[in-house]
Design a protein around this motif. Sequence first.
Motif, PDB file in Angstrom:
ATOM      1  N   CYS B 264      -1.696  22.960 -39.886  1.00  0.00           N
ATOM      2  CA  CYS B 264      -0.622  22.057 -39.460  1.00  0.00           C
ATOM      3  C   CYS B 264       0.270  22.723 -38.408  1.00  0.00           C
ATOM      4  O   CYS B 264       0.601  23.894 -38.515  1.00  0.00           O
ATOM      5  CB  CYS B 264       0.204  21.687 -40.691  1.00  0.00           C
ATOM      6  SG  CYS B 264       1.751  20.861 -40.340  1.00  0.00           S
ATOM      7  N   CYS B 267       4.622  19.496 -36.493  1.00  0.00           N
ATOM      8  CA  CYS B 267       5.199  18.659 -35.428  1.00  0.00           C
ATOM      9  C   CYS B 267       5.955  17.453 -35.981  1.00  0.00           C
ATOM     10  O   CYS B 267       6.803  16.885 -35.313  1.00  0.00           O
ATOM     11  CB  CYS B 267       4.102  18.183 -34.489  1.00  0.00           C
ATOM     12  SG  CYS B 267       2.948  17.032 -35.259  1.00  0.00           S
ATOM     13  N   GLY B 268       5.626  17.054 -37.213  1.00  0.00           N
ATOM     14  CA  GLY B 268       6.339  15.934 -37.823  1.00  0.00           C
ATOM     15  C   GLY B 268       5.833  14.555 -37.442  1.00  0.00           C
ATOM     16  O   GLY B 268       6.384  13.545 -37.878  1.00  0.00           O
ATOM     17  N   CYS B 270       3.218  12.973 -38.398  1.00  0.00           N
ATOM     18  CA  CYS B 270       2.709  12.238 -39.561  1.00  0.00           C
ATOM     19  C   CYS B 270       3.818  11.474 -40.277  1.00  0.00           C
ATOM     20  O   CYS B 270       3.599  10.389 -40.805  1.00  0.00           O
ATOM     21  CB  CYS B 270       2.014  13.192 -40.524  1.00  0.00           C
ATOM     22  SG  CYS B 270       3.012  14.633 -40.953  1.00  0.00           S
ATOM     23  N   CYS B 354      -2.441  12.773 -36.440  1.00  0.00           N
ATOM     24  CA  CYS B 354      -2.316  14.233 -36.571  1.00  0.00           C
ATOM     25  C   CYS B 354      -3.108  14.980 -35.497  1.00  0.00           C
ATOM     26  O   CYS B 354      -4.318  14.836 -35.396  1.00  0.00           O
ATOM     27  CB  CYS B 354      -2.783  14.668 -37.951  1.00  0.00           C
ATOM     28  SG  CYS B 354      -2.678  16.447 -38.170  1.00  0.00           S
TER      29      CYS B 354
HETATM   30  S1  SF4 Z   1       1.017  15.328 -37.796  1.00  0.00           S
HETATM   31 FE1  SF4 Z   1       1.893  16.167 -39.722  1.00  0.00          FE
HETATM   32  S2  SF4 Z   1       0.159  17.231 -40.704  1.00  0.00           S
HETATM   33 FE2  SF4 Z   1      -0.439  16.890 -38.529  1.00  0.00          FE
HETATM   34  S3  SF4 Z   1       0.201  18.770 -37.441  1.00  0.00           S
HETATM   35 FE3  SF4 Z   1       1.933  17.341 -37.252  1.00  0.00          FE
HETATM   36  S4  SF4 Z   1       3.266  17.860 -39.067  1.00  0.00           S
HETATM   37 FE4  SF4 Z   1       1.238  18.790 -39.464  1.00  0.00          FE
END
Ligand code: SF4
Lengths: 285, 372
Positions: B264, B267-268, B270, B354
């Motif tokens: 992961c 990045c947030g 999700c 993601c």
């Molecule tokens: S989308 Fe969510 S699970 Fe995927 S890299 Fe970003 S924080 Fe991590």
Amino acid sequence: MTYPVSLRHEKNAYQYNKARLVRITPQTPDTNLYTFEYVDPGIQKQFTFTPGQFILLSIFGYGEAPFGICSSPNKTDSFDLCIRSVGKLTNVLQNLNPDSVVGFRGPFGHGWPMDEVKGKNIVIIGGGIGLVPLRPAILDVIENRDNYGKLQIMYGARCPEELLFKDELYLWGNRRDIEYVATVDRDDEHCWAGNIGVVTVLFDRINISPKDTYALVCGPPIMYKFVLRELEKIGLPDDRVFLSLERRMKCGVGHCSHCLVGSKFVCQDGPVFSYAEVKAQRGAV
Amino acid sequence: MGLLPEKVLNEWVIIMAPRSTTSPLILKKGDITPFIKKLTHILTVYGPVAKKTQFVFDEISEGSQLRLDYDTTILPPKKYFIPPQEEMVRFSLSPQLNITSPLEESEEATLWNGKRFVIVGIHSCDLAAIKFHDKILTQVYPDPYRTHRRERGIIIGLNCLTPCEESFCKSTMTLSSTEGADLMLTELHDSYYVDVLTETGQLVIDYTKSLFSSASKEQSKSVEQLLTSREDTFPDLIPEFEKLPERLQVGYEGEMWARLGNRCFGCGACTLVCPTCFCFDVKDRVELDLNQGSRVRNWDSCQLVDFALVAGGHNFRPTIPSRVRFRIYHKFWIEPEQIQVIGCVGCGRCTRTCPADIDMIELLTDIQEGGT
Ligand code: SF4
Ligand SMILES: Cc1cc2nc3c(=O)[nH]c(=O)nc-3n(C[C@H](O)[C@H](O)[C@H](O)COP(=O)(O)OP(=O)(O)OC[C@H]3O[C@@H](n4cnc5c(N)ncnc54)[C@H](O)[C@@H]3O)c2cc1C
Ligand code: SF4
Ligand code: FES
């Protein structure tokens, strides 16, 4: 529209009440006692809280943050907060002039179990600024001394200059109906005649009987680990040990999720929890 | 860990409410355009529209923009109830502190005074997420800002007939959610079959009456068949989904969090695309004259590093693994503890978004298999 009535805004938790800064009383180089009075006398008159509850202070333009209420719950003409300057809001606060107007929401949350501890013995353990939310409980016991059993206070600070409420500490130390002990982590200036070491050294200085005794504890996260271990050794059951937890808060009313500890909101279910409740949650202490 | 509620997910059973309160109607596909046109006279209309190769919910002025054949949208319709950025109060600082709230508007929103809006074409998973917010955001105090918008929103739902990629709504039992919708549409050949679910829905029908006809018995039967046949066409990708909270009782210290955490990026994304996520941050904005400003709340993410940082620099979740784990525990253990509902409706948006290819179905299957 068929929406449950309870969803309408008569319980709007985002309403601010204006209060006037009455005075600032310095405590330590970075911590002051702030006395406030609601602008609307009706609101000031109605203002009540349980020791251990917190309130959200807003300086508009700089933000909002939670602070434990620090004055006696029996004082009705004003209330006190004791605040360490650590960042944006708190640095602006220390430079406010008396009569400045700020906003408040609350009080919120569950405080110390003052009803449950009526008639019981109380041990208060505070570390650093953690003494702040404990002070209303101490003051209530002193002001209604017959309602409670034995009062023991253990207080630790980093160094002698960091001790809060110094005049009061002196009085507590001299009262016969209070057993008060204090310690400092270090004393570089050699001006301290008392105990040296972290709060747990005080367990050798004071005799705590587990019978009918409640412990109220507040301090930095690291302190809990050691204090809880000592209390367990003494044999105080987990449901008679209470802690006040600190988490980041953005709303105070169970909406923003910042303060979650396990499945509990520190802002609403806490900030005071029994150790038994805390143990049931992951990552709490 | 605390005790688990006796029956997780019992709420969803209620969400799968009866389909119709009054007799069902038919709206010809060709009448969608006049229908939308009429709605725009009295309401702000939102719905799925094409954006490059994907779909988004956006404001609609012409029925032809509406793409009821969409599979999924980048952001869920939660943005109409909890906007990414929302003013909580406005303040002016001098000559004296003056605070006003957007909630103070006293006029009640009716269908006719332009204060209401309608969202057309919300799929069942997103409907379930709206009901989820109705519940989770009223635990202690109602969130007055969301409530304000929620009361003003009219919802026209749309039944899904084909599974979209990465979703697992059959497992989450949100495939047939209709509650929260005022009208519910089902595509039937060259028409939409319309269930009227609420009084508000009936008001909308009364206003656009000439466009609707009564559904025949055969049409009702066909729709019934279409909807039940989904039991076969939608796969159960995460069997025993409702057991997830129980399974999470163990594995908190497991190695899977470190493994996921290593992939992961923190990045947030999700959480921003998730229809059930609702965390927010609050900031004050001051205008250039330094005299006026507003307090705004913004979508926040538990995946960002400073989410649980407190004064003195102590961070309760300093590492990516600890934050990934928090996100999963929040949805699959904490929320079920709080309101007896799992905080995931199986829309698959997190997987699609993601950048590290973290796949929710894989992740949950790992947990189901006792993955540590
Ligand atoms: S989308 Fe969510 S699970 Fe995927 S890299 Fe970003 S924080 Fe991590
Ligand atoms: C229930 C409760 C009671 C508290 N009681 C007191 C008290 O009686 N006296 C006192 O001095 N302090 C108390 N605090 C801590 C106080 O809320 C923070 O010191 C304050 O938020 C810092 O605000 P700032 O704008 O000055 O700092 P910022 O500029 O926002 O940040 C400085 C530091 O504080 C952290 N921080 C930011 N916002 C918060 C937040 N909402 N909560 C905690 N940390 C934060 C930041 O991560 C950073 O490390 C209490 C906190 C809680 C949760
Ligand atoms: S966690 Fe992922 S699949 Fe579940 S509701 Fe959120 S975005 Fe959809
Ligand atoms: S402070 Fe927002 S949920 Fe507790």
